[in-house]
Scaffold this active site. Structure first.
Site, PDB file in Angstrom:
ATOM      1  N   HIS A 130       0.836  -1.204   0.000  1.00  0.00           N
ATOM      2  CA  HIS A 130       0.000   0.000   0.000  1.00  0.00           C
ATOM      3  C   HIS A 130       0.870   1.252   0.000  1.00  0.00           C
ATOM      4  O   HIS A 130       0.602   2.206  -0.751  1.00  0.00           O
ATOM      5  CB  HIS A 130      -0.916  -0.027   1.226  1.00  0.00           C
ATOM      6  CG  HIS A 130      -1.652   1.251   1.470  1.00  0.00           C
ATOM      7  ND1 HIS A 130      -2.958   1.453   1.073  1.00  0.00           N
ATOM      8  CD2 HIS A 130      -1.272   2.410   2.084  1.00  0.00           C
ATOM      9  CE1 HIS A 130      -3.340   2.659   1.420  1.00  0.00           C
ATOM     10  NE2 HIS A 130      -2.338   3.259   2.036  1.00  0.00           N
ATOM     11  N   GLU A 131       1.901   1.268   0.830  1.00  0.00           N
ATOM     12  CA  GLU A 131       2.778   2.439   0.890  1.00  0.00           C
ATOM     13  C   GLU A 131       3.554   2.618  -0.410  1.00  0.00           C
ATOM     14  O   GLU A 131       3.759   3.746  -0.875  1.00  0.00           O
ATOM     15  CB  GLU A 131       3.728   2.323   2.083  1.00  0.00           C
ATOM     16  CG  GLU A 131       3.050   2.230   3.439  1.00  0.00           C
ATOM     17  CD  GLU A 131       2.069   3.376   3.683  1.00  0.00           C
ATOM     18  OE1 GLU A 131       2.291   4.477   3.133  1.00  0.00           O
ATOM     19  OE2 GLU A 131       1.080   3.164   4.399  1.00  0.00           O
ATOM     20  N   HIS A 134       1.427   4.373  -2.905  1.00  0.00           N
ATOM     21  CA  HIS A 134       1.449   5.835  -2.758  1.00  0.00           C
ATOM     22  C   HIS A 134       2.668   6.425  -3.466  1.00  0.00           C
ATOM     23  O   HIS A 134       2.580   7.485  -4.098  1.00  0.00           O
ATOM     24  CB  HIS A 134       1.476   6.217  -1.278  1.00  0.00           C
ATOM     25  CG  HIS A 134       0.139   6.228  -0.620  1.00  0.00           C
ATOM     26  ND1 HIS A 134      -0.936   6.943  -1.113  1.00  0.00           N
ATOM     27  CD2 HIS A 134      -0.306   5.628   0.524  1.00  0.00           C
ATOM     28  CE1 HIS A 134      -1.982   6.773  -0.318  1.00  0.00           C
ATOM     29  NE2 HIS A 134      -1.632   5.981   0.672  1.00  0.00           N
ATOM     30  N   GLU A 202      -6.534   6.953  -0.640  1.00  0.00           N
ATOM     31  CA  GLU A 202      -6.389   5.706   0.099  1.00  0.00           C
ATOM     32  C   GLU A 202      -6.999   4.532  -0.669  1.00  0.00           C
ATOM     33  O   GLU A 202      -6.426   3.441  -0.714  1.00  0.00           O
ATOM     34  CB  GLU A 202      -7.021   5.828   1.486  1.00  0.00           C
ATOM     35  CG  GLU A 202      -6.280   6.773   2.431  1.00  0.00           C
ATOM     36  CD  GLU A 202      -4.815   6.412   2.591  1.00  0.00           C
ATOM     37  OE1 GLU A 202      -4.496   5.215   2.716  1.00  0.00           O
ATOM     38  OE2 GLU A 202      -3.981   7.339   2.562  1.00  0.00           O
TER      39      GLU A 202
END
EC number: 3.4.24.-
Length: 320
Positions: A130-131, A134, A202
């Site tokens: 997930h990071e 980003h 998100e």
């Protein structure tokens, strides 16, 4: 497109900074605020990531002192086609993580010691994917600069009472009422900007992160554990730096703060449901973290990043 959004964000934050300066000191205050904002924009572009990492006393780790954690990030970065980011750990019992950096070539991911203690290797892979999403989406520059400027604007709004409350100060066109407006409006506006940039991103990072790690259920399970942990375990550094809350995978602030009146993150249950829908839609799922990683469970401790607060050792976890 992200470059345009970042430019618009900087322009808005600069205008807000100038508005507060005008309420405090009239035209002179507005011009001083403009100079300060311009300097902060330049400084934030080059140094905001270091400021955020420093605020959480994050320490860089590598394959020697955090071999399995480092390998998971490395293999996920390879899956995503990204340069290897710098990898950090910060000492906090609250499970959480964030990414920062002005571009993929100068990016970093950070996880708490609590994250490695509470989550399985597969769940950690989901979080770090997930990071990395980003980073790949180039959200990190906008998120990091927003954290820096939002904190400065909130601080300026608080200082307005002390520096702009002199009724005999004729340079303040709105007097004491203007100062009160600055105290209320500036932090609220900064918080609304954080909400706007974080909520929509998100979901996108969740989807891309699931693709990077290969299994949406890993991230779904991790989100549930992190949300429960964040609700019961405080993050003292985040409470002191609430402007950074939108950078984390789950809001790190306790429910006791007014900051949570307007959440910087979408509802966790909705995010988990979206990931379950993604898994049920027939996405090919993996059974081991990242393509080349198959973490062993021989190690039973969190990577050693030095003594924790008060000279204590970091909490023990199921893997390193």
């Amino acid at each position: 497109m992200n470059l345009v959004r970042t430019a618009m964000l900087l322009a808005f934050m600069t205008a807000l900074f100038m508005f507060v300066g005008f309420l405090i000191g009239g035209r002179a205050g507005m011009m001083i605020a403009f100079v300060i904002a311009a300097g902060m924009n330049f400084f934030s572009y080059w140094n905001s990531d270091r400021m955020v990492l420093s605020a959480y006393r994050a320490q860089q780790v590598d394959e020697r002192n955090a071999p399995e954690f480092f390998r998971i990030v490395r293999d996920l970065a390879r899956n995503a086609g990204l340069p290897m980011p710098k990898v950090y750990l910060y000492d906090s019992p609250q499970p959480n993580a964030f990414a920062t950096g002005r571009n993929p070539e100068n990016a970093a991911v950070a996880a708490s010691t609590g994250l490695l203690s509470a989550l399985s290797a597969e769940e950690v892979a989901g979080v770090m994917a997930h990071e990395l999403a980003h980073i790949q989406n180039r959200d990190t520059l906008t998120m990091t600069i927003t954290a820096t400027l939002a904190g400065a604007i909130s601080m300026l709004g608080n200082f307005a009472f002390f520096f702009g409350g002199n009724r005999e100060n004729n340079s303040n066109p709105l007097g004491f009422v203007g100062v009160i407006v600055a105290m209320i409006v500036a932090p609220l506006a900064a918080m609304l900007v954080q909400m706007a940039i974080s909520r929509t991103r998100e979901y996108s990072a969740d989807r891309r992160g699931a693709e990077i790690c290969g299994n949406p259920l890993w991230l779904a399970s991790a989100l549930g554990k992190i949300a429960r942990g964040a609700a019961h375990v405080p993050n003292e550094d985040a409470e002191r730096n609430p402007a950074t809350a939108h950078m984390f995978i789950i809001n790190p602030l306790s429910g006791e703060r007014m900051d949570n009146l307007f959440s910087t993150h979408p509802n966790t249950e909705n995010r988990i449901a979206a990931l379950h829908d993604m898994a049920q839609s027939g996405m090919n799922v993996s059974t081991s973290p990242a393509r080349a990683a198959n973490p062993s469970r021989k190690s039973r401790s969190v990577p050693d990043t030095g003594l924790g607060r008060g000279g204590s050792q970091p909490p023990k976890g199921p893997w390193s």
